[in-house]
Design an enzyme around this catalytic site. Structure first.
Site, short mmCIF file in Angstrom:
data_model
loop_
_atom_site.label_atom_id
_atom_site.label_comp_id
_atom_site.label_asym_id
_atom_site.label_seq_id
_atom_site.Cartn_x
_atom_site.Cartn_y
_atom_site.Cartn_z
N ASP A 113 1.29 -4.33 4.39
CA ASP A 113 1.91 -5.12 3.33
C ASP A 113 3.01 -5.99 3.92
O ASP A 113 3.84 -5.52 4.71
CB ASP A 113 2.50 -4.16 2.29
CG ASP A 113 3.08 -4.86 1.08
OD1 ASP A 113 3.03 -6.10 1.00
OD2 ASP A 113 3.59 -4.14 0.19
N SER A 148 5.06 -3.05 -7.11
CA SER A 148 5.34 -4.44 -6.79
C SER A 148 6.45 -4.96 -7.70
O SER A 148 7.57 -4.47 -7.64
CB SER A 148 4.06 -5.27 -6.89
OG SER A 148 4.24 -6.54 -6.32
N HIS A 174 -0.86 -4.20 0.20
CA HIS A 174 0.00 -4.28 -0.97
C HIS A 174 -0.78 -3.94 -2.24
O HIS A 174 -1.93 -4.35 -2.41
CB HIS A 174 0.59 -5.69 -1.09
CG HIS A 174 1.55 -5.84 -2.22
ND1 HIS A 174 2.80 -5.27 -2.20
CD2 HIS A 174 1.43 -6.48 -3.42
CE1 HIS A 174 3.42 -5.56 -3.33
NE2 HIS A 174 2.61 -6.29 -4.10
#
Length: 334
Positions: free
Chosen positions: A274, A173, A304
């Site tokens: 995601d 991320s 995610h």
């Protein structure tokens, strides 16, 4: 009607009491921004980790890589080593606003990487927003690699275990975003005599002002929603910046050209469920179109940040195996 001098007039109302600060932004309970600008970071962590055992197969210890800023790194190596191992640098996620290398979920994931790859793993902290808006995190990530270059050759705990010619930079991320920028900054030769052998971007945090299909189709029940993504951007980006800022949109109107960037080998991992999926796929496709050695792998049925959220899951096991193959492929390509 009684006059103001009328003794029978009611007393004037007391002065309005100052309103108590209230929450204006909340990031998963791990960070709250109050109306008076105060930032509250509760001691109770929001993410639970499934059953896992620190069974002694991996040794680990904490160190400080930037004493002036109080930034730490947690270092891991297998307890039993027959030869020097590749090095995996890991930057945690959290929208540039939350997270630490000491959080149990990140710790569990790094234990698994060190044991199963096997590898020497270094999990770095960096300054967080909104106290430290971008580019603070990117500056810290670059400083972390420069610190590592020196420590790999001088710290016996690392030097005895780590192969400085096989260093891989990874992150999930926000951490995947950092890995991209480090690839652009250092490429394959920017940390000589340490060799950067590859970059592993896990669901990297790329966005833009124009929404993608995966963003528009993401339900409010998803782990990462459009609202949460916007919140992270409001808190992390420089004041007045939008989601086309070069630090979060590598192909934005103000972003530098990546045509000449020597990023070496790279794998981009996306998750089917995601909202960043389409941006991750676009990134890989555009980098490949420039002639970069980039592989895209999409994990079906996952959301995610599944590596951090489910470090002991079967999907994370498949991800670790993917990383193991990527590391082995770097050696084969030499």
């Amino acid at each position: 009607m009684a006059s103001s001098s009328d003794p029978n007039a009611p007393p004037p109302p007391p002065p309005q009491q100052q309103q108590q600060p209230y929450v204006v932004e909340d990031c998963r309970g791990a960070l709250q921004l109050l109306s008076d600008g105060t930032v509250v970071r509760p001691a109770t962590l929001p993410f639970l980790v499934g059953a896992y055992q620190d069974d002694g197969h991996v040794e680990w210890k904490d160190a400080v890589y930037d004493a002036g800023r109080g930034l730490g790194v947690r270092m891991y190596r297998p307890a039993a080593m027959g030869k020097k191992l590749p090095v995996v640098v890991y930057f945690h996620g959290g929208g540039f606003c939350i997270g630490s290398c000491t959080w149990p979920n990140f710790h569990a994931g790094c234990l698994r990487l060190a044991a199963e790859l096997p590898a020497v793993v270094l999990s770095f902290d960096y300054r967080l927003a909104p106290e430290h808006r971008l580019p603070a995190a990117h500056e810290d990530a670059a400083a972390a690699l420069l610190w590592l270059r020196d420590e790999l050759l001088s710290d016996p705990w690392l030097a005895d275990a780590a192969d400085p010619r096989r260093v891989f930079v990874s992150g999930e991320s926000a951490g995947g975003n950092l890995a991209h920028h480090l690839a652009v900054q250092f490429g394959t030769a920017g940390l000589d005599p340490v060799r950067m052998a590859g970059y592993i971007l896990l669901m990297p945090a790329f966005t833009s002002e124009k929404p993608t299909r995966s963003e528009l189709e993401t339900p409010d029940t998803a782990f990462l929603t459009c609202d949460m993504c916007d919140r992270y951007c409001r808190l992390a980006l420089p004041a007045g910046a939008d989601k086309d800022h070069p630090l979060v949109n590598p192909f934005g109107p103000e972003s530098r050209s990546l045509e000449a960037a020597d990023v070496g080998r790279m794998v981009v991992v996306a998750a089917e469920g995601d909202l960043l999926r389409d941006k991750n796929a676009e990134y890989a496709e555009r980098m490949k179109a420039m002639g970069k050695d980039v592989e895209l792998v999409v994990f079906p049925g996952e959301e995610h940040a599944f590596f951090a959220l489910k470090p002991m899951s079967a999907a994370t096991g498949e991800l670790v195996e993917l990383i193991r193959r990527f590391i082995a492929g770097a050696a084969a390509a030499e």
